[in-house]
Design an enzyme around this catalytic site. Structure first.
Site, PDB file in Angstrom:
ATOM      1  N   TYR A 197     -14.647 -34.353  -2.072  1.00 36.11           N
ATOM      2  CA  TYR A 197     -13.654 -35.298  -2.615  1.00 36.11           C
ATOM      3  C   TYR A 197     -13.639 -35.221  -4.151  1.00 36.11           C
ATOM      4  O   TYR A 197     -12.585 -35.046  -4.771  1.00 36.11           O
ATOM      5  CB  TYR A 197     -14.001 -36.706  -2.145  1.00 36.11           C
ATOM      6  CG  TYR A 197     -13.193 -37.800  -2.800  1.00 36.11           C
ATOM      7  CD1 TYR A 197     -11.841 -37.950  -2.542  1.00 36.11           C
ATOM      8  CD2 TYR A 197     -13.798 -38.699  -3.687  1.00 36.11           C
ATOM      9  CE1 TYR A 197     -11.093 -38.962  -3.141  1.00 36.11           C
ATOM     10  CE2 TYR A 197     -13.066 -39.715  -4.285  1.00 36.11           C
ATOM     11  CZ  TYR A 197     -11.721 -39.842  -4.015  1.00 36.11           C
ATOM     12  OH  TYR A 197     -10.992 -40.837  -4.618  1.00 36.11           O
ATOM     13  N   SER A 202     -10.799 -40.102 -10.070  1.00 31.31           N
ATOM     14  CA  SER A 202     -11.899 -40.945  -9.591  1.00 31.31           C
ATOM     15  C   SER A 202     -13.165 -40.698 -10.400  1.00 31.31           C
ATOM     16  O   SER A 202     -13.382 -39.586 -10.910  1.00 31.31           O
ATOM     17  CB  SER A 202     -12.155 -40.591  -8.122  1.00 31.31           C
ATOM     18  OG  SER A 202     -13.396 -41.094  -7.703  1.00 31.31           O
ATOM     19  N   LYS A 262     -10.660 -33.850  -6.870  1.00 32.31           N
ATOM     20  CA  LYS A 262     -10.102 -34.656  -7.974  1.00 32.31           C
ATOM     21  C   LYS A 262     -10.244 -33.907  -9.299  1.00 32.31           C
ATOM     22  O   LYS A 262      -9.321 -33.872 -10.112  1.00 32.31           O
ATOM     23  CB  LYS A 262     -10.812 -36.017  -8.046  1.00 32.31           C
ATOM     24  CG  LYS A 262     -10.517 -36.938  -6.869  1.00 32.31           C
ATOM     25  CD  LYS A 262      -9.079 -37.421  -6.899  1.00 32.31           C
ATOM     26  CE  LYS A 262      -8.727 -38.319  -5.742  1.00 32.31           C
ATOM     27  NZ  LYS A 262      -7.329 -38.699  -5.674  1.00 32.31           N
TER      28      LYS A 262
HETATM   29  N1  LIG Z   1      -9.886 -47.151  -3.466  1.00 34.66           N
HETATM   30  C1  LIG Z   1     -10.724 -46.742  -4.436  1.00 34.66           C
HETATM   31  O1  LIG Z   1     -11.750 -47.388  -4.710  1.00 34.66           O
HETATM   32  C2  LIG Z   1     -10.432 -45.480  -5.216  1.00 34.66           C
HETATM   33  C3  LIG Z   1     -11.326 -45.078  -6.213  1.00 34.66           C
HETATM   34  C4  LIG Z   1     -11.061 -43.927  -6.937  1.00 34.66           C
HETATM   35  C5  LIG Z   1      -9.908 -43.199  -6.692  1.00 34.66           C
HETATM   36  N2  LIG Z   1      -9.063 -43.602  -5.702  1.00 34.66           N
HETATM   37  C6  LIG Z   1      -7.858 -42.796  -5.453  1.00 34.66           C
HETATM   38  O2  LIG Z   1      -6.733 -43.654  -5.507  1.00 34.66           O
HETATM   39  C7  LIG Z   1      -5.701 -43.182  -4.633  1.00 34.66           C
HETATM   40  C8  LIG Z   1      -5.216 -44.305  -3.755  1.00 34.66           C
HETATM   41  O3  LIG Z   1      -6.314 -44.820  -3.021  1.00 34.66           O
HETATM   42  P1  LIG Z   1      -6.137 -46.015  -1.975  1.00 34.66           P
HETATM   43  O4  LIG Z   1      -7.460 -46.681  -1.896  1.00 34.66           O
HETATM   44  O5  LIG Z   1      -4.917 -46.796  -2.318  1.00 34.66           O
HETATM   45  O6  LIG Z   1      -5.910 -45.195  -0.634  1.00 34.66           O
HETATM   46  P2  LIG Z   1      -4.888 -45.473   0.571  1.00 34.66           P
HETATM   47  O7  LIG Z   1      -5.351 -44.627   1.702  1.00 34.66           O
HETATM   48  O8  LIG Z   1      -4.728 -46.931   0.810  1.00 34.66           O
HETATM   49  O9  LIG Z   1      -3.520 -44.913  -0.007  1.00 34.66           O
HETATM   50  C9  LIG Z   1      -3.140 -43.561   0.088  1.00 34.66           C
HETATM   51  C10 LIG Z   1      -1.668 -43.518   0.475  1.00 34.66           C
HETATM   52  O10 LIG Z   1      -1.250 -42.164   0.516  1.00 34.66           O
HETATM   53  C11 LIG Z   1      -0.509 -41.929   1.710  1.00 34.66           C
HETATM   54  N3  LIG Z   1      -0.684 -40.508   2.033  1.00 34.66           N
HETATM   55  C12 LIG Z   1      -1.840 -39.871   2.339  1.00 34.66           C
HETATM   56  N4  LIG Z   1      -1.616 -38.567   2.555  1.00 34.66           N
HETATM   57  C13 LIG Z   1      -0.289 -38.373   2.373  1.00 34.66           C
HETATM   58  C14 LIG Z   1       0.551 -37.230   2.442  1.00 34.66           C
HETATM   59  N5  LIG Z   1       0.054 -36.026   2.763  1.00 34.66           N
HETATM   60  N6  LIG Z   1       1.874 -37.379   2.209  1.00 34.66           N
HETATM   61  C15 LIG Z   1       2.380 -38.613   1.890  1.00 34.66           C
HETATM   62  N7  LIG Z   1       1.638 -39.732   1.799  1.00 34.66           N
HETATM   63  C16 LIG Z   1       0.311 -39.612   2.040  1.00 34.66           C
HETATM   64  C17 LIG Z   1      -1.137 -42.871   2.738  1.00 34.66           C
HETATM   65  O11 LIG Z   1      -0.299 -43.176   3.825  1.00 34.66           O
HETATM   66  C18 LIG Z   1      -1.399 -44.099   1.864  1.00 34.66           C
HETATM   67  O12 LIG Z   1      -0.278 -44.947   1.812  1.00 34.66           O
HETATM   68  C19 LIG Z   1      -6.312 -41.996  -3.890  1.00 34.66           C
HETATM   69  O13 LIG Z   1      -5.891 -40.810  -4.530  1.00 34.66           O
HETATM   70  C20 LIG Z   1      -7.806 -42.190  -4.063  1.00 34.66           C
HETATM   71  O14 LIG Z   1      -8.490 -40.953  -4.026  1.00 34.66           O
HETATM   72  C21 LIG Z   1      -9.297 -44.720  -4.945  1.00 34.66           C
END
Ligand SMILES: NC(=O)c1ccc[n+]([C@@H]2O[C@H](COP(=O)([O-])OP(=O)(O)OC[C@H]3O[C@@H](n4cnc5c(N)ncnc54)[C@H](O)[C@@H]3O)[C@@H](O)[C@H]2O)c1
Length: 328
Positions: free
Chosen positions: A138, A114, A142
């Protein structure tokens, strides 16, 4: 390639799964469904499992060629008050996944990092060499996992790509996938909820930043542009076998007020606003320099803010009933 998508039933992972399958790969979803949705991935092989479950991971990693790691707790503000939960999931449990991957002899790993690793950089736009200086737990988790990847790569020969996403937004053009959370914290869905009347107003955290209109500026990247970057990252690992880190954004920043105005235009509805104090952990401005991803990953974002809002609005209005059921 058979690719295990850990956290693949979430917002970004489900879009990546679709792109991978379109490009001839076989996505296998591994998720605990804490924030993910089965209906996002019901056309794929799905394993209901915990990232902390080493034995389960080892079992299902047997016939996997590459791992993509999306699973995380991912709210910057919450991480400041609940660091314990963030380190537990994003570090301890994620290291279990990394250990299982290495022990299974898998050499390709793609990580959802991120722009939160950069904190509040003095120089903009942000390149991959901008010093990492996270402001939140957070962001620290990362950065720490990126460091673990480097160490594992040096010691065990694992090749990895860390993708530092800027603000993911928008929805798949099919209308079948989009952002769907029981507690929403991301600006664009919150603005569109306010436009559609699902909420009374959108909160603006701080209007006294040193930006032209006083609100925070972010670089919004369409989720399907992120999805294609993952396919390109996998190609890089297949053909070049070199680890690397990339920023993924458009290079264009929009303030909170600019996003609200653009959402009003796309929805043709007014959005009420409520100005609140700044949140701890928020950086004033985050804008990506995507030159390295263009040159090395051959990745070019195709969609801008209007396309992000159009697809997100379409998703929002077609999923209002589903969202209300989840919230209840
Ligand atoms: N959405 C954004 O703008 C953004 C920006 C930067 C980084 N990210 C990173 O991208 C990744 C995905 O983000 P997202 O927005 O799709 O989030 P999200 O919450 O929609 O997806 C995360 C998924 O991981 C699963 N999960 C969580 N903990 C778990 C565990 N212990 N075991 C198994 N499954 C587990 C959840 O059920 C979910 O399906 C994350 O790592 C987040 O930090 C997201």
């Amino acid at each position: 390639m058979r690719v295990l998508l850990v956290g693949g039933a979430g917002y970004i992972g489900s879009h990546v799964a679709l792109r991978l399958s379109e490009r001839g790969h076989i996505p296998v979803i591994y998720d605990n469904f804490s924030t993910g949705h089965r209906r996002f991935v019901d056309r794929f092989e799905v394993i209901h499992g915990e990232m902390a479950d080493y034995e389960c991971l080892r079992h299902f990693l047997k016939d996997i060629d590459a791992v993509m790691h999306f699973a995380a707790k991912a709210c910057v503000g919450e991480s400041v008050s609940m660091p314990r939960e963030y380190y537990a999931t994003n570090m301890t449990d994620a290291l279990t996944l990394l250990n299982a991957t290495v022990d299974a002899g898998i050499g390709k790993f793609i990580f959802s990092s991120s722009c939160a690793v950069y904190g509040a950089p003095e120089r903009l736009p942000i390149t991959e060499t901008t010093p990492r200086c996270p402001l939140s737990a957070y962001g620290h988790t990362k950065a720490a996992f990126e460091d673990a990847l480097k160490s594992y790569s040096a010691a065990y020969g694992l090749k990895f790509v860390a993708l530092r996403y800027f603000n993911a937004a928008g929805a798949d053009e099919s209308g079948m996938l989009g952002e769907l959370r029981s507690t929403e914290t991301h600006l664009i869905p919150l603005v569109l909820k306010a436009a559609s009347g699902q909420s009374a107003e959108v909160s603006i955290f701080g209007n006294d930043y040193e930006t032209p209109d006083g609100t925070c500026i972010r670089d919004y990247i369409h989720v399907n542009d992120l999805a294609s970057a993952h396919v390109n990252a996998l190609d890089l690992l297949i053909h070049k076998e070199e680890s690397d880190v990339f920023n993924l954004g458009t290079g264009i920043g929009f303030s909170v007020l600019e996003v609200i105005s653009a959402a009003e235009e796309v929805s043709s509805l007014p959005v009420r606003r409520l100005v609140l104090p700044r949140r701890p952990g928020d950086s004033p401005v985050l804008i990506c320099d995507g030159t390295y991803a263009k040159n090395r990953l051959h990745w070019y974002p195709q969609r801008g803010l209007t396309e992000i809002l159009r697809t997100a609005w379409r998703w929002q209005i077609s999923n209002t009933a589903v969202e209300q059921a989840i919230v209840c």
